[in-house]
Design a protein around this motif. Structure first.
Motif, PDB file in Angstrom:
ATOM      1  N   ARG A  85      -2.052  -1.394  -6.571  1.00 29.83           N
ATOM      2  CA  ARG A  85      -2.507  -2.700  -6.057  1.00 29.83           C
ATOM      3  C   ARG A  85      -2.728  -2.613  -4.535  1.00 29.83           C
ATOM      4  O   ARG A  85      -3.645  -3.214  -4.001  1.00 29.83           O
ATOM      5  CB  ARG A  85      -1.484  -3.793  -6.365  1.00 29.83           C
ATOM      6  N   HIS A  86      -1.847  -1.866  -3.855  1.00 34.77           N
ATOM      7  CA  HIS A  86      -1.973  -1.757  -2.403  1.00 34.77           C
ATOM      8  C   HIS A  86      -3.223  -0.968  -2.014  1.00 34.77           C
ATOM      9  O   HIS A  86      -3.881  -1.295  -1.027  1.00 34.77           O
ATOM     10  CB  HIS A  86      -0.724  -1.091  -1.812  1.00 34.77           C
ATOM     11  N   TYR A 116      -6.051  -0.930  -3.635  1.00 33.13           N
ATOM     12  CA  TYR A 116      -7.172  -1.867  -3.755  1.00 33.13           C
ATOM     13  C   TYR A 116      -7.167  -2.877  -2.606  1.00 33.13           C
ATOM     14  O   TYR A 116      -8.203  -3.184  -2.035  1.00 33.13           O
ATOM     15  CB  TYR A 116      -7.104  -2.625  -5.089  1.00 33.13           C
ATOM     16  N   ALA A 117      -5.975  -3.395  -2.271  1.00 34.31           N
ATOM     17  CA  ALA A 117      -5.892  -4.429  -1.227  1.00 34.31           C
ATOM     18  C   ALA A 117      -6.340  -3.868   0.121  1.00 34.31           C
ATOM     19  O   ALA A 117      -7.064  -4.522   0.865  1.00 34.31           O
ATOM     20  CB  ALA A 117      -4.473  -4.976  -1.140  1.00 34.31           C
ATOM     21  N   GLY A 165     -12.293  -1.173  -2.578  1.00 32.93           N
ATOM     22  CA  GLY A 165     -11.568  -2.237  -3.255  1.00 32.93           C
ATOM     23  C   GLY A 165     -12.081  -2.634  -4.631  1.00 32.93           C
ATOM     24  O   GLY A 165     -11.516  -3.508  -5.257  1.00 32.93           O
TER      25      GLY A 165
END
Lengths: 356, 257
Positions: free
Chosen positions: A226-227, A229-230, A302
């Motif tokens: 998730r990080h 992508y963020a 992302g």
């Protein structure tokens, strides 16, 4: 409170319905397709891949549509497939890595030369190659994350540095396949073949598939994913929301260096020999970027999935083998790949429109 | 009473611009402190200095009487200070649930969580849905919807819900109602009062004088990079406050900070 300030009272008679999200109903076929693609960006390359296999299968018949030919494609794309997995990670962080191919060649040369020049046991030489790949990745990551240089510039420089270091260190000397086979067979471990009903797999192919699925899992189902992508989506927002941008970027670049080392090992298994002038050093970066872009991963970061990069690599492999079997001029392959790249980015732009 | 969050002699320069000029700041336990000031007065820099987004060139920040040195918003968050930034700090392509739990994801119990570090998405979605329902700002049908597909007001609602859900010591809201309609603003104001009733103090930065005067226990008037005065909204009119912050009126010695 004076009456003029009490403007909110006027809203008291308003409907109490709160903002709600419309269902997919009523958007029509195009709207629903748009939404599905927005959620599953790897769907486009998967459809293209299946369509390409189908068309070549219909035209060429069982010659192409056989377990042997299908697995031959896997063997032919294993190096590019592994490099595309690495490239996909970097591109998800809104970067680009031009050094992946050169780094893979350098790592394969280190694995070979450490074994033959210094007499280090092959298993340890492989570990050294992987470690040096990780270290070069760490340098790239540090320059991008801490010195804040553009990834394109950092890896453009690193590509030349690594390629030159590779020629200087190896003295442009190739280690022959027979020598490796006799004295250090472990270096060719990933070239080990096994057969399942006419389908021929190598351990390198298995490694590529395990790597892709492992990364797909990590990106989808762990906090680290998730990080990634963020950070690729909006680095400032990610940082304010509590993501350690530096650590995330460093982990990605180091992992990519390690994967390049794996690609180097896969190369020895595939070619048998260790050659500093393998074409991967010069075109590996472009091949991997091509696979990633055809795979629907956005160059702006992302967005996209690593499965897409895998499908992208397979699409290129299917086109190459299919057109060669059909007796077409190999330039047709490049022409079609070029068309696909432009089409893929066009689709990406359409998907990115947020009205989904 | 000891302030829960206190800044003393804060200085921050950007090149030749002095955004914070030896500024003091105090937040008392359980209060709503509004910070008002003209554009460019240095409100945002002040807030960033106490929330870790900016490291001040000089001065000290104390949380519950203990000096703290936040190097990043992550440090401040770990200390219990949650901030809703004007930019909202959301990742557009990720889902509502992903955004709410960014940087503090919940892992699954047992082997899958420990060994494979698998996220407990169902639990995070459940909590996210619950927090948004508490806020009453919207009925979320699809918590996995990407944030970029939400309207501006909905995004702000998610950002406020995130801060309210996780802030344990101090919640900082930078223009929380700027993008909201009348009804949605009312919901956010109710939420702010609800958070205070739980005993958590709030710093509210706003240009909306009716909102400020309705909610705030005290008003910190910021002018030219420092605290001009702190006023009680019961003793002053909105016109007074605007006169102070624009420099049309100087506070008397007793009023000055």
């Amino acid at each position: 409170m004076p009456n003029s300030d009490n403007y909110e009272a006027a809203a008291s008679g308003a409907s109490t319905e709160v903002a709600s999200f419309a269902d997919d109903e009523g958007k029509g076929l195009v709207g629903r397709l748009h939404h599905t693609l927005h959620v599953n960006p790897a769907l486009v390359p998967l459809i293209v891949l299946l369509a390409a296999i189908l068309v070549f299968g219909l035209v060429l018949g069982s010659r192409f549509f056989s377990p042997f030919a299908m697995t031959l494609i896997l063997q032919q794309v294993q190096i590019v497939g592994v490099l595309a997995a690495a490239q996909a990670l970097i591109i998800l962080t809104a970067g680009i890595d031009l050094s992946v191919g050169a780094l893979a060649v350098l790592c394969s040369v280190i694995m070979g030369q450490f074994t033959f020049r210094y007499g280090i046991p092959p298993a340890i030489a492989v570990a050294c190659g992987l470690a040096i790949g990780t270290a070069v990745g760490a340098v790239n990551g540090w320059l991008v994350s801490r010195i804040k240089l553009p990834p394109f510039i950092v890896t453009l420089g690193m590509w030349q540095i690594v390629l030159a270091a590779n020629y200087l260190y190896s003295q442009n000397e190739t280690i022959r396949s027979q020598d490796i086979e006799e004295q250090a067979a472990f270096l060719q471990f990933l070239g080990t073949k096994f057969e399942i009903g006419g389908a021929i797999f190598t351990l390198g192919v298995v490694l590529m598939i395990v790597l892709i699925f492992g990364l797909a899992y990590a990106l989808r189902s762990t906090a680290w994913g998730r990080h990634v992508y963020a950070v690729g989506d909006d680095p400032e927002a990610a940082e304010l929301a509590g993501v350690d941008r530096h650590r995330t970027l460093m982990s990605v670049y180091m992992l990519v260096g390690f994967i390049c080392g794996l690609a180097g090992w896969v190369m020895i298994g595939r070619f048998g020999s260790v050659s500093p002038s393998a074409t991967t050093g010069v075109i590996g970066n472009i091949q991997s970027i091509t696979a990633v872009v055809i795979g629907g991963i956005s160059l702006f970061g992302g967005r996209g999935s690593i499965m897409g990069a895998f499908f992208g690599a397979l699409i290129v492999g299917v086109f190459e083998l299919g057109l060669r079997m059909g007796g077409a001029n190999p330039q047709w392959t490049y022409l079609l790949i070029g068309t696909l790249i432009i089409a893929a980015v066009t689709v990406d732009q359409w998907i990115r429109k947020v009205t989904a | 009473m000891q302030p829960i969050l206190k800044g003393t002699g804060l200085v921050k320069r950007y090149g030749k611009v002095t955004a914070l000029d030896n500024c003091d700041f105090e937040l008392m336990p359980g209060e709503i402190l509004a910070v008002i000031g003209d554009n460019g007065a240095g409100k945002s820099t002040l807030i960033k200095a106490v929330s870790g987004a900016v490291v001040p060139d000089a001065g000290t920040v104390e949380l519950e009487g203990k000096p703290v040195h936040f190097q990043s918003p992550i440090d401040a968050r770990a200390a219990g200070i949650e901030t809703v930034y004007q930019t909202l700090a959301m990742s557009p392509a990720l889902s509502i649930a992903d955004n709410m739990f960014m940087g503090r994801e919940i892992r699954q119990q047992g082997l899958m969580g420990q060994l494979f570090r698998r996220l407990d998405k169902a639990e995070m979605q459940r909590i996210a849905r619950e927090k948004l329902n508490d806020l009453g700002l919207m009925t979320i049908q699809n918590i996995n919807q990407a944030v970029e597909t939400l309207s501006g007001g909905q995004r702000q609602g998610v950002a406020v819900a995130r801060a309210a859900a996780f802030g344990s010591k101090v919640i900082i809201l930078d223009e929380p109602t700027a993008a909201l309609g009348v009804k949605e603003s009312r919901k956010v104001l109710e939420l702010i009062l609800d958070v205070r009733s739980r005993g958590i103090p709030i710093i509210l930065i706003s240009h909306n004088m009716p909102h400020v005067f309705e909610l705030a226990d005290r008003i910190h008037v910021h002018r030219l990079g420092k605290r001009l005065c702190v006023i009680d909204p019961k003793d002053y009119t909105m016109a007074d406050a605007v006169a102070f912050m624009t420099g049309a009126k100087e506070p008397t010695a007793a009023e000055a900070a």
